[in-house]
Design a protein around this motif. Sequence first.
Motif, mmCIF file in Angstrom:
data_model
loop_
_atom_site.group_PDB
_atom_site.id
_atom_site.type_symbol
_atom_site.label_atom_id
_atom_site.label_comp_id
_atom_site.label_asym_id
_atom_site.label_seq_id
_atom_site.Cartn_x
_atom_site.Cartn_y
_atom_site.Cartn_z
ATOM 1 N N VAL A 1 42.256 53.787 40.093
ATOM 2 C CA VAL A 1 43.167 53.580 41.222
ATOM 3 C C VAL A 1 42.375 52.949 42.360
ATOM 4 C CG1 VAL A 1 44.638 54.755 42.918
ATOM 5 C CG2 VAL A 1 44.502 55.618 40.554
ATOM 6 N N TYR A 2 42.906 51.874 42.938
ATOM 7 C CA TYR A 2 42.318 51.321 44.161
ATOM 8 C C TYR A 2 43.180 51.769 45.333
ATOM 9 C CZ TYR A 2 39.243 48.109 41.578
ATOM 10 O OH TYR A 2 38.279 47.570 40.766
ATOM 11 N N GLY A 3 42.558 52.003 46.464
ATOM 12 C CA GLY A 3 43.299 52.420 47.658
ATOM 13 C C GLY A 3 43.578 53.911 47.629
ATOM 14 N N GLY B 1 44.808 39.765 36.939
ATOM 15 C CA GLY B 1 45.134 40.991 37.669
ATOM 16 C C GLY B 1 45.401 42.194 36.786
ATOM 17 N N CYS B 2 45.234 42.065 35.462
ATOM 18 C CA CYS B 2 45.553 43.201 34.579
ATOM 19 C C CYS B 2 44.416 44.227 34.524
ATOM 20 C CB CYS B 2 45.913 42.721 33.174
ATOM 21 S SG CYS B 2 44.511 42.100 32.236
ATOM 22 N N GLY B 3 43.300 43.927 35.163
ATOM 23 C CA GLY B 3 42.242 44.939 35.248
ATOM 24 C C GLY B 3 41.040 44.686 34.353
ATOM 25 N N ASP C 1 31.558 38.400 32.423
ATOM 26 C CA ASP C 1 32.862 38.310 33.082
ATOM 27 C C ASP C 1 33.228 36.844 33.295
ATOM 28 O OD1 ASP C 1 35.190 38.810 34.380
ATOM 29 O OD2 ASP C 1 34.322 40.022 35.987
ATOM 30 N N GLU C 2 34.037 36.310 32.402
ATOM 31 C CA GLU C 2 34.466 34.908 32.442
ATOM 32 C C GLU C 2 33.310 33.958 32.755
ATOM 33 O OE1 GLU C 2 38.362 33.993 33.817
ATOM 34 O OE2 GLU C 2 38.617 36.022 34.605
ATOM 35 N N PRO C 3 32.232 34.026 31.989
ATOM 36 C CA PRO C 3 31.039 33.261 32.358
ATOM 37 C C PRO C 3 31.214 31.749 32.253
ATOM 38 C CG PRO C 3 30.771 34.203 30.165
ATOM 39 C CD PRO C 3 32.034 34.774 30.727
ATOM 40 N N THR D 1 37.809 37.318 29.335
ATOM 41 C CA THR D 1 38.294 35.939 29.464
ATOM 42 C C THR D 1 39.815 35.911 29.585
ATOM 43 O OG1 THR D 1 38.296 33.737 28.446
ATOM 44 C CG2 THR D 1 38.443 35.591 26.941
ATOM 45 N N HIS D 2 40.343 34.797 30.100
ATOM 46 C CA HIS D 2 41.792 34.525 30.071
ATOM 47 C C HIS D 2 42.152 33.781 28.788
ATOM 48 C CE1 HIS D 2 41.558 34.539 34.585
ATOM 49 N NE2 HIS D 2 42.703 35.146 34.402
ATOM 50 N N SER D 3 41.150 33.205 28.147
ATOM 51 C CA SER D 3 41.407 32.211 27.110
ATOM 52 C C SER D 3 41.537 32.834 25.719
ATOM 53 C CB SER D 3 40.259 31.184 27.099
ATOM 54 O OG SER D 3 40.258 30.462 25.897
ATOM 55 N N ARG E 1 49.990 43.897 31.559
ATOM 56 C CA ARG E 1 50.039 43.687 33.009
ATOM 57 C C ARG E 1 49.862 45.044 33.702
ATOM 58 N NH1 ARG E 1 51.751 39.829 36.374
ATOM 59 N NH2 ARG E 1 52.387 38.351 34.810
ATOM 60 N N GLN E 2 49.444 45.014 34.931
ATOM 61 C CA GLN E 2 49.104 46.198 35.707
ATOM 62 C C GLN E 2 50.104 47.353 35.571
ATOM 63 O OE1 GLN E 2 47.361 45.241 39.610
ATOM 64 N NE2 GLN E 2 48.863 46.647 40.448
ATOM 65 N N PRO E 3 49.660 48.553 35.286
ATOM 66 C CA PRO E 3 48.269 48.901 35.036
ATOM 67 C C PRO E 3 47.837 48.465 33.637
ATOM 68 C CG PRO E 3 49.634 50.858 34.773
ATOM 69 C CD PRO E 3 50.549 49.753 35.215
HETATM 70 N N1 LIG Z 1 37.953 46.467 45.230
HETATM 71 C C1 LIG Z 1 39.286 46.375 45.082
HETATM 72 N N2 LIG Z 1 40.113 46.998 45.956
HETATM 73 C C2 LIG Z 1 41.447 46.949 45.810
HETATM 74 N N3 LIG Z 1 42.077 46.305 44.806
HETATM 75 C C3 LIG Z 1 41.297 45.681 43.909
HETATM 76 C C4 LIG Z 1 39.886 45.674 43.993
HETATM 77 N N4 LIG Z 1 39.389 44.959 42.955
HETATM 78 C C5 LIG Z 1 40.461 44.533 42.247
HETATM 79 N N5 LIG Z 1 41.606 44.972 42.827
HETATM 80 C C6 LIG Z 1 42.955 44.755 42.308
HETATM 81 O O1 LIG Z 1 43.018 45.366 41.044
HETATM 82 C C7 LIG Z 1 43.776 44.594 40.137
HETATM 83 C C8 LIG Z 1 42.919 44.258 38.923
HETATM 84 O O2 LIG Z 1 41.866 43.393 39.334
HETATM 85 P P1 LIG Z 1 40.815 42.820 38.298
HETATM 86 O O3 LIG Z 1 39.910 41.927 39.062
HETATM 87 O O4 LIG Z 1 40.228 43.932 37.541
HETATM 88 O O5 LIG Z 1 41.780 41.995 37.333
HETATM 89 P P2 LIG Z 1 41.444 40.836 36.300
HETATM 90 O O6 LIG Z 1 42.298 41.091 35.109
HETATM 91 O O7 LIG Z 1 39.981 40.758 36.083
HETATM 92 O O8 LIG Z 1 41.961 39.561 37.096
HETATM 93 P P3 LIG Z 1 41.490 38.021 36.997
HETATM 94 O O9 LIG Z 1 41.739 37.609 35.579
HETATM 95 O O10 LIG Z 1 42.401 37.329 37.974
HETATM 96 O O11 LIG Z 1 40.044 37.983 37.387
HETATM 97 C C9 LIG Z 1 44.248 43.363 40.920
HETATM 98 O O12 LIG Z 1 45.551 43.599 41.371
HETATM 99 C C10 LIG Z 1 43.278 43.282 42.067
HETATM 100 O O13 LIG Z 1 43.895 42.705 43.201
#
Ligand SMILES: Nc1ncnc2c1ncn2[C@@H]1O[C@H](COP(=O)(O)OP(=O)(O)OP(=O)(O)O)[C@@H](O)[C@H]1O
Length: 307
Positions: free
Chosen positions: A65-67, A96-98, A211-213, A244-246, A262-264
Amino acid sequence: MSSPPDLAATATGPGEGVGAIGTGPGREAGIAAAGPGEGVGATAAGPGGGSAGEAAVDVREVEHVYGAGGDAVTVLGPISLTVPRGSFLVIVGASGCGKSTLLRLIAGFERPTSGTVRTGGAEPVPGRGAGIVFQQPRLFPWRTVGGNVELALRYAGVPRTERARRVPHLLERVGLHDVADRRIWQISGGQQQRVAIARAMAGDDPLLLLDEPFAALDALTRERLQEDLRRVSAETGRTFVFVTHSVEEAVFLGTRVVVLTRQPGRIALDLDITLPRTGPEPDELRALPDYAAFRTTVGQAVRAAAE
Ligand SMILES: Nc1ncnc2c1ncn2[C@@H]1O[C@H](COP(=O)(O)OP(=O)(O)OP(=O)(O)O)[C@@H](O)[C@H]1O
C-alpha cells in the motif's frame, strides 16, 4: 520438443501464486558468459544468498500500500511467487500494475505492507545479494567505462590486483573492451546499458534484478542486447527477475512469464516458457511455432489483465 503453451500455462487467482555469450561471425561483440573463477557466472549463494536449498526469491501473500489514511492505495497483491534458482522470471503488465514495486520489494528497497519477501531464504537487504539494472543506467559519468566496472568490483570486496584482472574480462563480455578508457558521456545509450549490466554482474550476486533495462534503446540495439542477455543467463546459472511492458521481450527472454493484473497487481497468468535455452539461433527461435504460440498466450493475458 517443448510443451504446447496451453499445457504449460497456469492461471492463478488472487493470492494463489504458483509455485554468453560468444558472438557469432559478423556480429558485434556482445555480452559474454563468464569463465570459471572470473567472478561472473557464480551459482553459489553470495551475501544474502542463503543456502543452496532455498528458493532464489520467495514472495508470500504480499500486499503493498502506498500512502496512508484516505490517500492509501493498494497497488500490489495479495501475491505469492516462488522463484527457483537459475530461473529467468519476466514480469509483464500494463503501466502502473506494480511491476517495479514488486522488484523494489525483492531488492529490499521497500518492505511489504503485509506478507513476506525472502531472497535466498533471508530478508532482502538493499545492495547485498542482488545486482540491479534500471531503465536508465546509473553510472558515474566522470569515470571511464573501465573505472565504472572496477568500482563495482571494489564495492563487492574484490582485491585490487584481482580487479585489474577482471575488468578487461567483464568488458570483453559486454562488447566494450575497445571503449574501456572512454568516459560514460562519450559512449552511446546502448553501450551505457552494457556497462550497467557488466556492473550488475561484476560481483558474485546470485540474483539479478532488471527493471525495463532496454526500454530507452532503439529497436536494433534492444534486440541485440536481448539476444546477448539470453545467452548469458543460459550460461551463468544465476537467477534473473526482469520487468518489461513487452510481450515479445518476455517470451524471448523468460523461462517463466508472470502477467500482472491492473492495480492492484495480482497474478493473472504464470507460464513456463519451455523453449530451448541453447541451440537455435535467435531468428530460428523466433520462427518456432511454439514461440508464436507463447507470444499469443502472453499477449492475450496482458490485454485481458489490463481491462
Ligand atoms: N513511492 C510511491 N508513492 C506512491 N505511489 C507510488 C509510489 N511508487 C509507485 N506508486 C504508484 O504505484 C503504482 C504502481 O507503480 P509501479 O511503478 O510499481 O508500476 P509499474 O507497473 O512498474 O509501472 P510502469 O510500467 O509504468 O513503470 C502506480 O499507480 C504508481 O503511481
